[in-house]
Every structure is written in structure tokens, then in C-alpha cells.
Design a protein around this motif. Structure first.
Motif, PDB file in Angstrom:
ATOM      1  N   VAL A 345       0.857  -1.184   0.000  1.00  0.00           N
ATOM      2  CA  VAL A 345       0.000   0.000   0.000  1.00  0.00           C
ATOM      3  C   VAL A 345       0.893   1.235   0.000  1.00  0.00           C
ATOM      4  O   VAL A 345       1.675   1.446   0.934  1.00  0.00           O
ATOM      5  N   TYR A 346       0.765   2.036  -1.050  1.00  0.00           N
ATOM      6  CA  TYR A 346       1.585   3.237  -1.198  1.00  0.00           C
ATOM      7  C   TYR A 346       0.742   4.492  -1.019  1.00  0.00           C
ATOM      8  O   TYR A 346      -0.447   4.525  -1.360  1.00  0.00           O
ATOM      9  N   ALA A 347       1.389   5.552  -0.516  1.00  0.00           N
ATOM     10  CA  ALA A 347       0.771   6.877  -0.498  1.00  0.00           C
ATOM     11  C   ALA A 347       1.036   7.512  -1.856  1.00  0.00           C
ATOM     12  O   ALA A 347       2.053   8.171  -2.074  1.00  0.00           O
ATOM     13  N   GLU A 348       0.119   7.281  -2.777  1.00  0.00           N
ATOM     14  CA  GLU A 348       0.289   7.754  -4.139  1.00  0.00           C
ATOM     15  C   GLU A 348      -1.073   7.800  -4.817  1.00  0.00           C
ATOM     16  O   GLU A 348      -2.043   7.220  -4.334  1.00  0.00           O
ATOM     17  N   SER A 349      -1.117   8.475  -5.960  1.00  0.00           N
ATOM     18  CA  SER A 349      -2.367   8.620  -6.696  1.00  0.00           C
ATOM     19  C   SER A 349      -2.243   7.915  -8.051  1.00  0.00           C
ATOM     20  O   SER A 349      -1.641   8.461  -8.981  1.00  0.00           O
ATOM     21  N   VAL A 419      -4.327  10.864   2.916  1.00  0.00           N
ATOM     22  CA  VAL A 419      -3.444  10.853   1.751  1.00  0.00           C
ATOM     23  C   VAL A 419      -4.075   9.971   0.684  1.00  0.00           C
ATOM     24  O   VAL A 419      -4.885   9.092   0.989  1.00  0.00           O
ATOM     25  N   ASP A 420      -3.702  10.212  -0.568  1.00  0.00           N
ATOM     26  CA  ASP A 420      -4.128   9.302  -1.635  1.00  0.00           C
ATOM     27  C   ASP A 420      -3.406   7.976  -1.472  1.00  0.00           C
ATOM     28  O   ASP A 420      -2.257   7.932  -1.017  1.00  0.00           O
ATOM     29  N   THR A 421      -4.052   6.883  -1.859  1.00  0.00           N
ATOM     30  CA  THR A 421      -3.405   5.568  -1.829  1.00  0.00           C
ATOM     31  C   THR A 421      -3.735   4.788  -3.099  1.00  0.00           C
ATOM     32  O   THR A 421      -4.615   5.160  -3.868  1.00  0.00           O
ATOM     33  N   ASN A 422      -3.025   3.664  -3.256  1.00  0.00           N
ATOM     34  CA  ASN A 422      -3.221   2.792  -4.415  1.00  0.00           C
ATOM     35  C   ASN A 422      -4.106   1.597  -4.087  1.00  0.00           C
ATOM     36  O   ASN A 422      -4.100   0.603  -4.826  1.00  0.00           O
ATOM     37  N   ILE A 423      -4.856   1.641  -2.998  1.00  0.00           N
ATOM     38  CA  ILE A 423      -5.618   0.466  -2.566  1.00  0.00           C
ATOM     39  C   ILE A 423      -6.619   0.012  -3.617  1.00  0.00           C
ATOM     40  O   ILE A 423      -6.731  -1.187  -3.918  1.00  0.00           O
ATOM     41  N   ALA A 424      -7.372   0.938  -4.195  1.00  0.00           N
ATOM     42  CA  ALA A 424      -8.352   0.554  -5.219  1.00  0.00           C
ATOM     43  C   ALA A 424      -7.660  -0.087  -6.414  1.00  0.00           C
ATOM     44  O   ALA A 424      -8.181  -1.036  -7.015  1.00  0.00           O
ATOM     45  N   PHE A 425      -6.484   0.424  -6.761  1.00  0.00           N
ATOM     46  CA  PHE A 425      -5.745  -0.165  -7.878  1.00  0.00           C
ATOM     47  C   PHE A 425      -5.270  -1.579  -7.534  1.00  0.00           C
ATOM     48  O   PHE A 425      -5.298  -2.475  -8.383  1.00  0.00           O
TER      49      PHE A 425
END
Length: 638
Positions: A345-349, A419-425
Motif C-alpha cells: 500500500v503506497y501513499a500515491e495517486s 493521503v491518496d493511496t493505491n488500494i483501489a488499484f
């Protein structure tokens, strides 16, 4: 798996941060060993600092002045009486300098011998070494000491496409794909900058790029008595920008003959340097010809994805590292059972090209029923100084399909707000038909891009509306409550059935009233009054708008539609300007790289929005905010 150690440690210093520091501290506590954390100014309130038995400040936020400062780490070990140092992964984990400093100070380095670090910790040396041992490698060459012109000649001889990568370090940092000779010069410059910043060494190697590679690695372990074992392989093929995203053990259906070759080659490579401790030997397999195996590197440390091996073997690899470092003897490799899958899980968009995201974690609620190794908790600050990975979610089952399903469900229960995360991805990957079928190659993720930025669901908007209308209870601070109350009154006047929000993609949307059914979405409000909502692993960020703000947004949107592109080039995320590619006053075409910004050890170029003359507003070394203007363009018409 080991006999009793020949010595004992009562204090171990953990020379790292984030989830790996917390992971090591947990094992030390289980073993009854006193743990010492180190921290930078940015991490003074980090979870690993509180969880350790003792903690020592080692410098300011930049890694070069803290976590990469060998003298500061050794001084901390001496001051706290630590008999050993565990470096985790990244930072100094493969540092010959730290291993030498430990030896000089009489402190045990929980890692391989110095000779093994010198050979295997450098990709170019490792490549040459294993070739002499008969291990197959990808065609390529060491660019150390070569001029750019000489590199170009060697590259032509190997053939394009090529992969440029730093000799030191790992994690995909600094890797560049070069399709044609025209792109070589820029790739070399970018790879060197990142390598020097991340690893303190800008040496490069270049290799032939395999179009449909699978990335398989073997976990090896060695002791001081000459035993080297292979503990099974891991599938690390699902990658983005050469950075692993989802890993699993065992691999997704490679032939048994190939698996045997991998384990044998990995053991041979580790034994050739009298390896001690945990290491990983990494290979490429051609997805279209899985009988072809190529050595690419050896990571002389624990890996981020070590939990999947722990899940299928029942081992604690950190405890095993400590036991081996204390003189313990390995006996036999464990039996591999079941299947484990890990998601980072990253803090990214992902919708913004996977740009990193920074901010305060308003709510972190990990899922139950699976393993979660997290770097953050509610209240943690995610900064641009360090890697954007904030947690790992690991699911285990008797078979691969069930493990993937459990991981998907667990990600749907994972809540990160602020923060934005990549969870949905990550959930999208878990459900992809090719992933489920095991038809993998390292380019699979690229086929799913770009991603659509979906609008908030009705239930998300309902939760956001309630957060605004009940902001007094949600925030619990008088100053914030006063501001939020003013926003609510100006938003709705006498009609409290509608709330207007601005999304991250610049759209103004109307949320439903607050009288509908309760939403299961999680919601939190930040210090600016912005609302963060999470539902089924997906998070949206909404900014409440009053009437005046709505009018301004509509005017700006109209102006943007009337012009093909604005004159301003803006920073896509917060970070540091590491390169300026043009001079002030240069005439460029649309898409020309103007500057490069580094955030969380990744470089991101800012491109000219249209043809014209460049007027720079930043210089190398400047810190920039997200959406800050870094240059503007003028034309003759202007």
C-alpha cells in the motif's frame, strides 16, 4: 531450523525506519532482546520510535544526514550498548561502509560478510562473479569508467531495447528503459542522478530488455558454518516502474524443472561468496519460454516481501537472521505449504500517474483476519523525504485463488484517510483475469493504464455531507469547529439539504442532503476543513465550497476550456528540484522536459504545456509544493 547460538545479544540497534523497523522490533521483543530505534527529525513521533525500548536521534530529515550517516548510527550503538545492528532493507542494509564500521567497533552486523557485500552488493561485480560460476545472465555490460560515447558503442553491440540501472542499491530506483539510441543520453543522466541521491554511487550497468519477463526470486540463507539453504521462490512479476507491487509465494505455476534450476542456481550463487544470513537471488524468466532463466542480481539483505515466505514456511526470518548472526547453525530447509500474497500500500495517486502523496494520516484502520505490516498509524505524517510505502497487507490460504480473494477482500476493508493511496488499484489487480490465471509479465500493469478517475459514489457523498454538517463533533477543536460551522452556513443558507464540493480533478459536484440512509463509508475532516471518504478500499478527497468559491471555480473552468492549455508549468507533487533541462529564455516545443522533481526517491519530469519561450521560476535545490508554478511560457501573441 537452527541450533543454539554460540553467543547472545541483549541489545540490538535497528538502523532503519517505517514498517521494517517495527517488524524487527516486534521480533526482538519476542526474543527478549532490548531494541534501540534511530530516528530523524521528521520521524521524532513515528511509531517505531515509541515501540522500541530506547531511541536515539541521528540527524535531520534528509536521509544523507540521518539514516545514511554511518558515524551517527555507530555512535548510537555505542551510546546504548548495542552488541549488534540490524539494518533492515534499503538505506545502509547493503553498505560495505557500515559493515566495516561495525567490525572496527566490535559490533555485529546482522548481514553477510564484507566480501559478500562487496561482490553481490554491486550488480556489476555480481554479474561478473556468477558468470564465472556458470550462472546464465542477461546480455549486457558494466558502464563504470566508460564515457557516454563508449557506452553508446557498447549499447549498439548489445542491441536495443536496453535497461539502464544503478550498480548499487535496489527497489527499482533509477532504472530507465531505452528503446532507441536517441533516448540513451537522457536515460543515463536521470539514472545517475537518482543513483547518486539514493545510494551515493552513480555507477551503472546496461542490459538487454526482455519484452515479457517474469521476475522470480529465491530466498536463501547461510550460516557461519558453511551451510547455505534455499527456502523457496517468490513471484515478484507485478511491477510498476521496476518497483514491485504485489508478490506471492510460491510462484504462479512455473514448471517444476524451472523451479529446481532456480533453487540450485541461487544456492550456488550464495555459496560462491560464503554467504551468511538472509539474501535473495533474483532471476528473470521469459514468460514465453519459461525454461530460460537469467540471473539479474543478488540482494544481500532481507526483502520487503519476506512475509510471504514466512507465511508458507512458518519461519520468522528476522529471528533466523539474529540466530545466524549469533553463531547458530542451519539444518534443513522447511517444507513449503499453501500460498501467500502480499500487496504494498503506497501513499500515491494512481489516477495522477502514481504521483506520491503527502499529508497527515487522519485515520488508519487495518483489516482484521490477515497480516498487516504498517509504517503508519492514525496521526502519522507522510512526508516527501522517504519511500511512499505505508503498509503491506498479506493474505494466506491453502491455494492461490483463495489467497488472492482473501487479499482483495482485506484491501476492501483497509481504511487510510488523509493521503491518496493505491488500494483501489491493488484490488483491480487482484481481480484481473490474467493475474488470477497466473499469466504474468512485468509489463502487465502498464496495459491497465491510464486509470480513470471515477467520481465519488452517492454513499461517499452522503458521508461527506454528514461530515460537513456535523463537523463540530468530527473535529473536536473549537478553532476548527468555528471555521467549519461558517462554511456550512455559507454553503447552504437556510437549506441544509445540499452541500457542494470540489474534487481533486477540478469538478464541482453537489452532494445529496443528510437525511438519507446511513453510509458505511469511513470519513474524516482535516485541519483545512477538507473531507476524506473511504469506501471498499477507494478514497476520495473533497473540498467544501461556498457560493463564492463555486462561482470562481466555474469561471476558472470556463477559461481553461477556452484555451487549449495554460501558460504555467506546475509541480505535480511536492518535492525537490534535482535538474533543470533548459535555460531561461529558451524556445521549446510542447512536451519538452523543463525540470525534474524528486519525491520519495523517484524522479518526475515537468513538461512544457505548449510551444513558446520558457521563463523559469525555480532552480536546482528548490523545494516546491504540489501545483506550485515552476515555469511559465510566453509566445509572440503574449
Amino acid at each position: 531450523m537452527t541450533t543454539s547460538a554460540t553467543r547472545e545479544f541483549d541489545t540490538v540497534l535497528v538502523a532503519n525506519r517505517g514498517e521494517i523497523a517495527r517488524r524487527i522490533i516486534r521480533t526482538l521483543q519476542t526474543m527478549g532482546i532490548r531494541s534501540v530505534a534511530v530516528y530523524s527529525d521528521a520521524d521524532a513521533d513515528a511509531p517505531h520510535v515509541r515501540e522500541a525500548d530506547d531511541a536515539v536521534r541521528i540527524g535531520p530529515a534528509p536521509v544523507a544526514e540521518s539514516y545514511l550517516d554511518i558515524d551517527a548510527v555507530i555512535a548510537a550503538a555505542r551510546a546504548t550498548g548495542a552488541q549488534a545492528i540490524h539494518p533492515g532493507y534499503g538505506f545502509l542494509s547493503e553498505s560495505v561502509g557500515l559493515a566495516e564500521a561495525c567490525a572496527e567497533s566490535g559490533v555485529v552486523f546482522i548481514g553477510p560478510p564484507i566480501d559478500a557485500l562487496q561482490i553481490m552488493g554491486d550488480k556489476a561485480k555480481a554479474r561478473d562473479h556468477v558468470v564465472r560460476s556458470g550462472v546464465p545472465v542477461v546480455p549486457g555490460f558494466d558502464a563504470r569508467g566508460l564515457s557516454d560515447a563508449e557506452i553508446a558503442e557498447e549499447a549498439d553491440a548489445v542491441g536495443y531495447p536496453l535497461l539502464v540501472k544503478p550498480s548499487a542499491g535496489g527497489g527499482g530506483k533509477g532504472m530507465e528503459v531505452v528503446e532507441t539510441p536517441a533516448g540513451l543520453s537522457a536515460a543515463l543522466a536521470s539514472a545517475r542522478r537518482v543513483a547518486l541521491s539514493a545510494f551515493g554511487d552513480d555507477s551503472l550497468i546496461l542490459e538487454r530488455l526482455i519484452r515479457r519477463p517474469r521476475h522470480i526470486e529465491v530466498q536463501v540463507f547461510g550460516d557461519t558454518h558453511g551451510t547455505v539453504l534455499a527456502l523457496g521462490e517468490r513471484e515478484c512479476t507485478l511491477q510498476r516502474r521496476h518497483q514491485k507491487v504485489i508478490e506471492e509465494a510460491p510462484s504462479a505455476g512455473i514448471p517444476d524443472t524451472t523451479r529446481d534450476r532456480l533453487l540450485e542456481a541461487a544456492t550456488q550463487a550464495a555459496a560462491s561468496v560464503s554467504y551468511v544470513g538472509a539474501g535473495t537471488v533474483e532471476f528473470l524468466i521469459d514468460a514465453d519460454a519459461p525454461d530460460q532463466v537469467f540471473f539479474i542480481e543478488m540482494n544481500t539483505r532481507l526483502q520487503v516481501e519476506h512475509p510471504v515466505t514466512e507465511e508458507v514456511t512458518g519461519l520468522d526470518l528476522v529471528a533466523l537472521q539474529i540466530a545466524v548472526a549469533a553463531g547458530g547453525r542451519l539444518d534443513s530447509a522447511p517444507t513449503v505449504r499453501g500460498h501467500a500474497v502480499e500487496a504494498r500500500v503506497y501513499a500515491e495517486s494512481p489516477e495522477r500517474g502514481f504521483l506520491p502523496s503527502t499529508g497527515r494520516i487522519l485515520l488508519f484502520d487495518p483489516p482484521q483476519g490477515v497480516r498487516v505490516d504498517a509504517a503508519v498509524e492514525t496521526g502519522s505524517e507522510v512526508t516527501g523525504f522517504y519511500d511512499p510505502m505505508i503498509a503491506k497487507v498479506i493474505a494466506f490460504a491453502d491455494d492461490r485463488s483463495t489467497a488472492l480473494r482473501r487479499l482483495d477482500e482485506a484491501l476492501g476493508r483497509t481504511i487510510v484517510l488523509g493521503v491518496d493511496t493505491n488500494i483501489a488499484f491493488l484490488r483491480l489487480l487482484c481481480r484481473d483475469e490474467r493475474v488470477r490465471a497466473g499469466d504474468l509479465d512485468t509489463g502487465l500493469i502498464e496495459t491497465l493504464l491510464p486509470l480513470d478517475d471515477e467520481p465519488p459514489s452517492p454513499t461517499m457523498l452522503m458521508a461527506a455531507s454528514r461530515a460537513v454538517s456535523h463537523v463540530d463533533d468530527a473535529l473536536g477543536e473549537a478553532r476548527r469547529a468555528r471555521r467549519a460551522g461558517q462554511v456550512w452556513e455559507s454553503l447552504t443558507g437556510h437549506d441544509r439539504r445540499e452541500v457542494w464540493f470540489l474534487t481533486d480533478r477540478g469538478e464541482v459536484i453537489c452532494a445529496p442532503g443528510t437525511d438519507g440512509p446511513r453510509s458505511r463509508a469511513a470519513v474524516a475532516t482535516d485541519v483545512d476543513g477538507d473531507v476524506w471518504v473511504s469506501e471498499d478500499g477507494r478514497t476520495v478527497h473533497l473540498r467544501p465550497l461556498d457560493r463564492r468559491a463555486r462561482m470562481l471555480q466555474r469561471l476558472q473552468a470556463r477559461e481553461q476550456r477556452e484555451t487549449e492549455s495554460g501558460p504555467e508549468a506546475r509541480a505535480p507533487m511536492p518535492g525537490s528540484v534535482v535538474a533543470v533541462h533548459v535555460r531561461d529564455g529558451d524556445v521549446v516545443t510542447a512536451g519538452t522536459p523543463l525540470i525534474s522533481i524528486e519525491a520519495m526517491k523517484m524522479e518526475h519530469p515537468v513538461l512544457a504545456p505548449h510551444d513558446g519561450t520558457v521563463h523559469l521560476t525555480v532552480a536546482v535545490g528548490d523545494q516546491v509544493r504540489r501545483d506550485q508554478q515552476v515555469a511559465h511560457m510566453t509566445t509572440e501573441e503574449n
